[in-house]
Design an enzyme around this catalytic site. Structure first.
Site, mmCIF file in Angstrom:
data_model
loop_
_atom_site.group_PDB
_atom_site.id
_atom_site.type_symbol
_atom_site.label_atom_id
_atom_site.label_comp_id
_atom_site.label_asym_id
_atom_site.label_seq_id
_atom_site.Cartn_x
_atom_site.Cartn_y
_atom_site.Cartn_z
ATOM 1 N N GLY A 169 15.688 14.312 -4.375
ATOM 2 C CA GLY A 169 14.708 15.603 -3.662
ATOM 3 C C GLY A 169 13.591 15.654 -4.422
ATOM 4 O O GLY A 169 13.033 14.488 -4.756
ATOM 5 N N GLY A 170 13.142 16.733 -4.640
ATOM 6 C CA GLY A 170 11.794 16.918 -5.251
ATOM 7 C C GLY A 170 11.752 16.444 -6.611
ATOM 8 O O GLY A 170 10.737 16.149 -7.187
ATOM 9 N N GLY A 403 -12.507 -13.290 0.928
ATOM 10 C CA GLY A 403 -12.585 -12.050 0.470
ATOM 11 C C GLY A 403 -11.768 -11.902 -0.869
ATOM 12 O O GLY A 403 -12.278 -11.112 -1.759
ATOM 13 N N ALA A 404 -10.730 -12.756 -1.042
ATOM 14 C CA ALA A 404 -9.771 -12.665 -2.260
ATOM 15 C C ALA A 404 -10.565 -13.160 -3.401
ATOM 16 O O ALA A 404 -10.322 -12.576 -4.584
ATOM 17 C CB ALA A 404 -8.621 -13.521 -1.779
#
Ligand code: HXC
Length: 513
Positions: A169-170, A403-404
């Protein structure tokens, strides 16, 4: 006075008993240690000082006033690891399943506040059934009080979470916001909604272990950085991890003593295969470059096409980011980009210099990548490197394409020293693809198209796939031999040990999605 002393002794004894012998036995049967046993293993012997052992919950609903356990399901305090101060909490599953009441949360918050004031790391040992069901919203508020502190301590002091039981849960959000998580296989799990809810909502049948166990989160989701076999290994990893970190964002990482000797590494000379499409293991390069046995890999089983981890170079802590040619040829993709980006940001927060080893054919093409936002994740890594003000050195061992090349700590985005081995290939794209585009017509018109394609590929390869054009431009500071790399790195890092890089004042940047 004697009476008060007796009462104190009784209450402390009750706190030490936790939920009682039966529940402790159950904890052991599950293969888990108690909160106090865990603390003893984690900290230097005899260094633990407890705070809040006498705290009790304030609930009267459901006859809770009849169930009082001093400490209220969490042991909190401070101690030392390798002689250095840390603050910690350890949830005690034997008391109300380690569930978080208002007072349980207050104890954790107090420790977090002290850790920030003392500027020392904050460690959490999680083992809890979640919000104390009898307390309702007071418990939810307690969680939020912790989350808020996690965020404001982020980048100020290192925060590490061990998941040593349920965390659902949280409750998952606090570990998620700490710098590193370590999960124990088969006894811990993390999920926002458990198998029962999953079955109800999606009709999927899945076990807790498959949904959110250590193996799942260390391989599929990346939620955890380490998956370990048992409690003892978990605590040992925590001790080791923290040995690379400074106490806070204003300190330097600790150094170990180191005696300089012959720093040449001849084994590196023959590691790169003649054929540039063949893989080699970048972990071998890392092992040769770093001090012996000093490498601790982080996120070892997740996005294995990039390696992240801590090591020591001449006794000094550094962070390593390296493409791994043995997995997907070391390509950058969604997961490797976000794995590396977060690692770079941690190192930058805590003054840990970065060594980047590059052998990357580019970004992975495909609908899967584009639809999962490879643009934003790649940008995240670009952003993380560009923003980092720690000493940064890059070594291009082989490919640095497209781009790498820019993203992987290039000169252009602020790296201090950029080295390349003679085997480096720095170009817009691989020779095959590039020559097919720019010599398309020539290849088509040739009498023997196949032979022409090979000839043109070779022509492109000879012209661009080397480190010299980049070195001529100054984008590469020096072309160095593999065997001399360790020596070069030790010297280069020493020159920028006191690097100072003021940035324009701003509230904060806005990292890509
Ligand atoms: C109070 C709890 C508790 C809880 C367990 N216990 N969880 N008490 N609040 N949340 C108690 C049990 O009553 C039991 O008490 C003891 O802890 C051990 O629990 P068992 O069920 O016997 O253990 P086990 O079989 O190992 O199962 C563990 C468990 C299960 C899977 C964690 O207890 C469970 O499902 N608990 C509820 C989990 C849950 O729904 N929590 C709320 C989640 S929502 P005795 O006296 O018998 O020893 C949430 C929201 C947070 O956390 C939101 C923040 C934003």
């Amino acid at each position: 006075m004697a009476d008060q002393r007796k009462k104190l002794a009784e209450r402390l004894a009750a706190a030490r008993e936790g939920g009682g012998a039966k529940r402790v036995q159950k904890q052991h049967e599950r293969g888990k240690l108690t909160a106090r046993a865990r603390i003893e293993i984690l900290l230097d012997p005899g260094s633990f000082e407890e705070i809040g052992a006498l705290v009790i919950h304030r609930t009267h609903d459901f006859e809770m006033q009849k169930q009082i356990y001093p400490g209220d399901g969490v042991v909190t305090g401070y101690g030392t690891i390798h002689g250095r101060l840390v603050y910690l909490f350890a949830q005690d599953f034997t008391v109300f399943g380690g569930s978080l009441s208002e007072t349980h949360a207050e104890k954790i918050c107090k420790i977090m506040d002290l850790a920030v004031v003392a500027r020392a790391p904050f460690l959490g040992l999680n083992d809890s059934g979640g919000a104390r069901i009898q307390e309702g919203v007071r418990s939810l508020g307690g969680y939020a009080d912790i989350f808020y502190r996690n965020v404001h301590a982020s980048g100020v002091i290192p925060q590490i979470s061990a998941i040593m039981g349920p965390c659902a849960g949280g409750a998952v959000y606090s570990p998620a916001m700490t710098d590193f998580t370590i999960m124990v296989k088969n006894t811990s799990y993390m999920f926002v909604t458990g198998p029962n809810v999953v079955k109800t909502v999606t009709n999927e049948e899945v076990s807790a272990e498959d949904l959110g166990g250590a193996t799942t989160h260390s391989t599929k989701s990346g939620v955890t950085h380490f998956a370990v076999e048992n409690d003892v290994e978990c605590l040992q990893v925590m001790r080791k991890l923290i040995s690379y970190f400074p106490q806070n964002c204003d300190d330097k990482p600790p150094s170990t003593s180191y005696e300089f000797s012959e720093e040449m590494r001849p084994q590196l000379a023959n590691l790169i295969p003649e054929e540039s499409t063949l893989p080699y293991d970048m972990l071998e390069v890392i092992a040769e470059l770093l001090d012996e046995d000093s490498f601790l890999e982080v996120h070892q089983a997740f996005a294995q096409n990039i390696i992240t981890g801590f090591g020591r170079l001449a006794g000094k802590s550094i962070g390593i980011v390296a493409n791994q040619p043995t997995v997907l040829a070391g390509v950058l993709d969604v997961e490797s980009s976000r794995k590396a980006a977060r690692f770079v940001r941690f190192c930058d927060s805590f003054n840990i210099p970065l060594l980047v080893l590059v052998d990357v054919p580019g970004f992975l093409p495909g609908t899967d990548q584009e639809w999962n936002g490879v643009i934003m994740h790649g940008a995240k890594l670009l952003y993380a490197f560009s923003e980092a003000s720690v000493p940064r050195i890059t070594v291009i061992t082989r490919k640095a394409y497209g781009g790498a090349y820019d993203v992987m700590n290039s000169k252009h985005i602020g790296a201090d020293y950029n080295f390349a081995w003679p085997s480096a290939e720095i170009a817009v794209m691989g020779a095959k693809g590039a020559s097919a585009i720019i010599f398309k017509r020539e290849i088509q018109d040739a009498a023997d198209s196949a032979a022409k394609a090979i000839e043109k590929e070779k022509e492109y390869q000879d012209k661009f796939a080397n480190p010299f054009l980049a070195a001529e431009r100054g984008f590469i500071d020096e072309v160095i031999l593999p065997e001399e790399t360790r020596r070069k790195l030790i010297r280069a890092f020493a020159t920028i040990d006191r690097k100072s890089l003021p940035r324009p004042n701003r509230k904060h940047g806005n990292i890509p999605l």
